[in-house]
Enzyme design. Sequence first.
Site, PDB file in Angstrom:
ATOM      1  N   GLU A 165      78.010  66.404  81.443  1.00 30.17           N
ATOM      2  CA  GLU A 165      78.899  65.811  82.441  1.00 30.17           C
ATOM      3  C   GLU A 165      78.458  66.140  83.862  1.00 30.17           C
ATOM      4  O   GLU A 165      78.812  65.434  84.803  1.00 30.17           O
ATOM      5  CB  GLU A 165      80.328  66.320  82.190  1.00 30.17           C
ATOM      6  CG  GLU A 165      81.381  65.489  82.885  1.00 30.17           C
ATOM      7  CD  GLU A 165      82.782  66.053  82.775  1.00 30.17           C
ATOM      8  OE1 GLU A 165      83.047  66.826  81.845  1.00 30.17           O
ATOM      9  OE2 GLU A 165      83.596  65.718  83.630  1.00 30.17           O
ATOM     10  N   ILE A 219      89.007  60.596  78.744  1.00 32.75           N
ATOM     11  CA  ILE A 219      88.824  62.030  78.499  1.00 32.75           C
ATOM     12  C   ILE A 219      90.129  62.752  78.823  1.00 32.75           C
ATOM     13  O   ILE A 219      90.578  62.743  79.974  1.00 32.75           O
ATOM     14  CB  ILE A 219      87.685  62.586  79.389  1.00 32.75           C
ATOM     15  CG1 ILE A 219      86.373  61.881  79.036  1.00 32.75           C
ATOM     16  CG2 ILE A 219      87.559  64.092  79.249  1.00 32.75           C
ATOM     17  CD1 ILE A 219      85.258  62.165  80.010  1.00 32.75           C
ATOM     18  N   GLY A 220      90.729  63.366  77.826  1.00 34.51           N
ATOM     19  CA  GLY A 220      92.028  64.031  78.011  1.00 34.51           C
ATOM     20  C   GLY A 220      91.896  65.533  78.022  1.00 34.51           C
ATOM     21  O   GLY A 220      92.197  66.191  77.019  1.00 34.51           O
TER      22      GLY A 220
HETATM   23  C1  LIG Z   1      88.888  60.986  90.570  1.00 35.20           C
HETATM   24  C2  LIG Z   1      89.226  61.978  89.499  1.00 35.20           C
HETATM   25  C3  LIG Z   1      89.119  61.612  88.171  1.00 35.20           C
HETATM   26  C4  LIG Z   1      89.453  62.527  87.172  1.00 35.20           C
HETATM   27  N1  LIG Z   1      89.364  62.119  85.866  1.00 35.20           N
HETATM   28  C5  LIG Z   1      89.708  62.968  84.881  1.00 35.20           C
HETATM   29  C6  LIG Z   1      89.682  62.535  83.506  1.00 35.20           C
HETATM   30  O1  LIG Z   1      89.337  61.397  83.202  1.00 35.20           O
HETATM   31  N2  LIG Z   1      90.068  63.421  82.561  1.00 35.20           N
HETATM   32  C7  LIG Z   1      90.470  64.687  82.858  1.00 35.20           C
HETATM   33  O2  LIG Z   1      90.770  65.425  81.934  1.00 35.20           O
HETATM   34  N3  LIG Z   1      90.519  65.125  84.138  1.00 35.20           N
HETATM   35  C8  LIG Z   1      90.149  64.293  85.155  1.00 35.20           C
HETATM   36  N4  LIG Z   1      90.214  64.717  86.468  1.00 35.20           N
HETATM   37  C9  LIG Z   1      90.778  66.022  86.762  1.00 35.20           C
HETATM   38  C10 LIG Z   1      89.790  67.077  87.260  1.00 35.20           C
HETATM   39  O3  LIG Z   1      88.925  67.493  86.239  1.00 35.20           O
HETATM   40  C11 LIG Z   1      90.632  68.228  87.838  1.00 35.20           C
HETATM   41  O4  LIG Z   1      91.275  67.718  88.995  1.00 35.20           O
HETATM   42  C12 LIG Z   1      89.819  69.440  88.189  1.00 35.20           C
HETATM   43  O5  LIG Z   1      89.323  70.065  87.022  1.00 35.20           O
HETATM   44  C13 LIG Z   1      90.642  70.471  89.009  1.00 35.20           C
HETATM   45  O6  LIG Z   1      91.848  70.758  88.370  1.00 35.20           O
HETATM   46  P1  LIG Z   1      93.245  70.674  89.177  1.00 35.20           P
HETATM   47  O7  LIG Z   1      93.314  69.353  89.862  1.00 35.20           O
HETATM   48  O8  LIG Z   1      94.336  71.048  88.237  1.00 35.20           O
HETATM   49  O9  LIG Z   1      93.133  71.769  90.337  1.00 35.20           O
HETATM   50  P2  LIG Z   1      93.404  73.325  90.192  1.00 35.20           P
HETATM   51  O10 LIG Z   1      92.734  73.840  88.979  1.00 35.20           O
HETATM   52  O11 LIG Z   1      94.871  73.574  90.322  1.00 35.20           O
HETATM   53  O12 LIG Z   1      92.666  73.887  91.467  1.00 35.20           O
HETATM   54  C14 LIG Z   1      93.247  73.833  92.788  1.00 35.20           C
HETATM   55  C15 LIG Z   1      92.309  74.580  93.739  1.00 35.20           C
HETATM   56  O13 LIG Z   1      92.222  75.974  93.337  1.00 35.20           O
HETATM   57  C16 LIG Z   1      90.860  76.340  93.129  1.00 35.20           C
HETATM   58  N5  LIG Z   1      90.762  77.261  91.987  1.00 35.20           N
HETATM   59  C17 LIG Z   1      91.366  77.130  90.777  1.00 35.20           C
HETATM   60  N6  LIG Z   1      91.025  78.165  89.969  1.00 35.20           N
HETATM   61  C18 LIG Z   1      90.165  78.939  90.680  1.00 35.20           C
HETATM   62  C19 LIG Z   1      89.419  80.144  90.381  1.00 35.20           C
HETATM   63  N7  LIG Z   1      89.514  80.724  89.174  1.00 35.20           N
HETATM   64  N8  LIG Z   1      88.620  80.637  91.345  1.00 35.20           N
HETATM   65  C20 LIG Z   1      88.511  80.035  92.557  1.00 35.20           C
HETATM   66  N9  LIG Z   1      89.200  78.902  92.909  1.00 35.20           N
HETATM   67  C21 LIG Z   1      89.999  78.358  91.977  1.00 35.20           C
HETATM   68  C22 LIG Z   1      90.137  75.045  92.798  1.00 35.20           C
HETATM   69  O14 LIG Z   1      88.762  75.135  93.098  1.00 35.20           O
HETATM   70  C23 LIG Z   1      90.859  74.041  93.702  1.00 35.20           C
HETATM   71  O15 LIG Z   1      90.340  74.099  94.996  1.00 35.20           O
HETATM   72  C24 LIG Z   1      89.889  63.832  87.501  1.00 35.20           C
HETATM   73  C25 LIG Z   1      89.985  64.205  88.846  1.00 35.20           C
HETATM   74  C26 LIG Z   1      89.666  63.302  89.838  1.00 35.20           C
HETATM   75  C27 LIG Z   1      89.794  63.734  91.288  1.00 35.20           C
END
Ligand SMILES: Cc1cc2nc3c(=O)[nH]c(=O)nc-3n(C[C@H](O)[C@H](O)[C@H](O)COP(=O)(O)OP(=O)(O)OC[C@H]3O[C@@H](n4cnc5c(N)ncnc54)[C@H](O)[C@@H]3O)c2cc1C
Length: 386
Positions: free
Chosen positions: A250, A131-132
């Site tokens: 999901e 999933i990208g």
């Molecule tokens: C084990 C694992 C597997 C994964 N696999 C996939 C995969 O296969 N494909 C894929 O596409 N992604 C994948 N992900 C990514 C995952 O979906 C993202 O890590 C997640 O959506 C959070 O995005 P980010 O890491 O960029 O954090 P950010 O969006 O940068 O968030 C950082 C912090 O800020 C907070 N925050 C951000 N925006 C807001 C807001 N508007 N209001 C309040 N708080 C906020 C968040 O809650 C978090 O605490 C995976 C992640 C993990 C840990």
Amino acid sequence: MLFPDTDFSTLRLPESLNLLRDDIRQFLDKERRAGSFTPHLGHGEFDVAFSKKLGERGWIGMTWPKKYGGHERTYLERFVVMEELFAAAAPVHAHWNADRQIGPSLLRWGTEEQRQRYVPAMARGECCFAIGMSEPNAGSDLASVRTHAEQVRGGWKLNGQKTWTSWAHKSEAMFVLCRTSPLAGDRHEGLSQLIVDLSSSGITIRPVRFLDGVHRFNDVFFEDVFVPDDRVLGKIGQGWLQVTSELALERSGPERYMNTFLLFCLLLDALKQSHDRLDRILIGTLTARFASLRRMSLAIAHAFSTKANPDVGTEAALVKDIGTLFERDIVEAVRTLTELVPIHDSNNEMERLFAEASIFAPIPTIRGGTTQILRGIIARRLEAAL
Ligand SMILES: Cc1cc2nc3c(=O)[nH]c(=O)nc-3n(C[C@H](O)[C@H](O)[C@H](O)COP(=O)(O)OP(=O)(O)OC[C@H]3O[C@@H](n4cnc5c(N)ncnc54)[C@H](O)[C@@H]3O)c2cc1C
């Protein structure tokens, strides 16, 4: 009405499902005794051979049409199979994305050729998809993805980067959310989904190692990757609608609250003779929370069984938010109520799973939508209902 498509009142699974439950339990017990898998928390290993065995028994793509290799069974039957797989901590990674969301998306938005090409192979457990969605600066704020595709003769030229892409290094293809027209006004417009063959030239997949050093997810780079027109999923420009429709699938299943379930069962077993008040209060509270979560998740599965495209995004966000905190509290309960030390390579299953669960603990409240984002979704629904 706050949740018009979901009935959270007690839903009893029909008796007929007990036969299915016995079947899968016996299968899992036999496989485990034969050493075909070792229980691991959090979806277990990436084991294509095991997924194929599930496929042979009709336990992947259970709700899909027979025409595409599915089995036309109900979401409640699928629910039973999922519960048993997670209760046994069996390996499901190799087919999980396909079974949970890629298959249903292809059936909903894909062309006939795309469905025939991928869906039957998914139902056999032979076709793994990544999933990208997430990018270095677009995780929670998914609409700000910068990966982009420009139209060229016969297709699209893709450039950009995805990150945290689970199992891309073991997958055949990937759904890529990208921008296909320049940002102007509404950020949710101009996004599309492409089905990208991961063996295409111009793709580099680099490991991102997890806390325990294991290679589960990746950075994926696209440099002038050609994606033919027939690998556009749905309509160009409709990517946001398509991606968000995947999210209810999901976020609402037992995999959102049963990742540490086997550890919970071992804890119950360890404390069954205890008369300590704190033990009883904590165990009772966790058991009640599990029962409530199960009922909520079941109600959403029931909505999918009875309605074509139920509006259950908020309910699914609730299950994921409450469920992932429940999983984490099980780890805390083991820490508080036992003298157990987490040891990764221990022969004692509870010690080993405690170590796994401790390392795994930060994951659930991040992947698939962070707690804060889910609470934003829930708050918006509450505000609208007031
Ligand atoms: C084990 C694992 C597997 C994964 N696999 C996939 C995969 O296969 N494909 C894929 O596409 N992604 C994948 N992900 C990514 C995952 O979906 C993202 O890590 C997640 O959506 C959070 O995005 P980010 O890491 O960029 O954090 P950010 O969006 O940068 O968030 C950082 C912090 O800020 C907070 N925050 C951000 N925006 C807001 C807001 N508007 N209001 C309040 N708080 C906020 C968040 O809650 C978090 O605490 C995976 C992640 C993990 C840990």
